[in-house]
Design a protein around this motif. Structure first.
Motif, mmCIF file in Angstrom:
data_model
loop_
_atom_site.group_PDB
_atom_site.id
_atom_site.type_symbol
_atom_site.label_atom_id
_atom_site.label_comp_id
_atom_site.label_asym_id
_atom_site.label_seq_id
_atom_site.Cartn_x
_atom_site.Cartn_y
_atom_site.Cartn_z
ATOM 1 N N VAL A 37 6.288 -5.629 -6.709
ATOM 2 C CA VAL A 37 7.032 -4.587 -7.430
ATOM 3 C C VAL A 37 8.346 -4.239 -6.747
ATOM 4 N N GLY A 38 8.619 -4.849 -5.585
ATOM 5 C CA GLY A 38 9.947 -4.725 -5.024
ATOM 6 C C GLY A 38 10.111 -4.007 -3.699
ATOM 7 N N PHE A 39 9.021 -3.607 -3.038
ATOM 8 C CA PHE A 39 9.191 -2.938 -1.744
ATOM 9 C C PHE A 39 9.662 -3.946 -0.695
ATOM 10 N N PRO A 40 10.675 -3.597 0.120
ATOM 11 C CA PRO A 40 11.259 -4.553 1.056
ATOM 12 C C PRO A 40 10.512 -4.709 2.371
ATOM 13 N N ALA A 41 9.550 -3.836 2.636
ATOM 14 C CA ALA A 41 8.769 -3.895 3.874
ATOM 15 C C ALA A 41 7.504 -3.060 3.678
#
Length: 242
Positions: A37-41
């Motif tokens: 869903v797009g979380f970078p970390a």
């Protein structure tokens, strides 16, 4: 850039209305969902992993925790930081080696043991040894437990934080700090500040926490418990369909 460099960069230059939001996966499947869903970390929660492994919070054997964290780190391409509680009694060099072997780029380290605050000067020395052993390869999030197990005095939290920053901590986590003291903590603590966020709307939103002084938001075992409640509801519906 290496993953740890990417992770550090995510903490820099953030505006108050845009804190870094780090969901807490408890297994490989949940980690993949958060990345998709797009979380970078990501930042693993020790209590969430404990629940997924059938342990009470704080009682997960070190080998099981590192194995679970390694499965999560292998499952995704983004940086993963791990909550490893108080370090499981490992010497700094061994702790760093095990974290790097697990494939993570950072760690949470508590300054209490069994609900009792550690001596801040001794803990700062230990953090400095961890930082030295890591040689820049790990992002150290130093937890300050004065609001959990101390007298809740913000000035004491700021004093502890200053010692940990001087020891090389990359971020400070004053867990349990009331939202009304976040501006004071922000004014007194150098560098990024980690704040625990709410999921049910009962507390400030991530943006509101950022405006109060948070650099990054984590949720502890909240997402795992939320998922368990959703599964309970689905299981109840399935039971009714017998």
């Amino acid at each position: 850039m290496s993953k740890v460099d990417v992770f550090r960069a995510l903490h820099r230059g953030r505006t108050p209305d845009d804190p870094l939001v780090l969901p807490g996966p408890w297994d490989a499947a949940s980690a993949r969902v958060f990345v998709e869903v797009g979380f970078p970390a990501l930042a693993t929660p020790s209590a969430g992993i404990a629940a997924s492994l059938g342990h009470e919070d704080g009682s997960t054997p070190a080998d099981e925790m590192f194995a679970a964290v390694a499965r999560i780190a292998r499952a995704v391409d983004v940086p993963v930081s791990a909550d490893v509680e108080g370090g499981y009694g490992l010497a700094p060099k061994e702790l760093v080696e095990r974290l790097l072997e697990a494939g993570v780029v950072g760690c949470n380290l508590e300054d209490s043991n069994g609900g009792v605050l550690k001596d801040p000067h001794e803990h700062a020395e230990w953090l400095a040894e961890v930082r030295y052993a890591a040689g820049g390869r790990l992002f150290v999030n130093a937890r300050v437990d004065t609001f959990e197990y101390g007298d809740g005095d913000p000035e004491r939290a700021i004093e502890r934080a200053a010692l940990y920053v001087a020891a090389g901590a990359d971020c400070i986590y004053p867990i349990g700090a009331p939202t009304d003291v976040l501006p004071l903590l922000r004014s007194g603590i150098q560098g990024p500040i980690n704040v625990h966020g709410s999921l049910d709307g009962s507390g400030p939103s991530p943006t509101e926490l950022g405006e109060l002084g948070a650099t990054r938001i984590t949720f502890g075992p909240g997402l795992q418990r939320w998922a368990a409640l959703a599964l309970q509801g689905m299981a109840g519906q399935l039971r009714k369909r017998k």
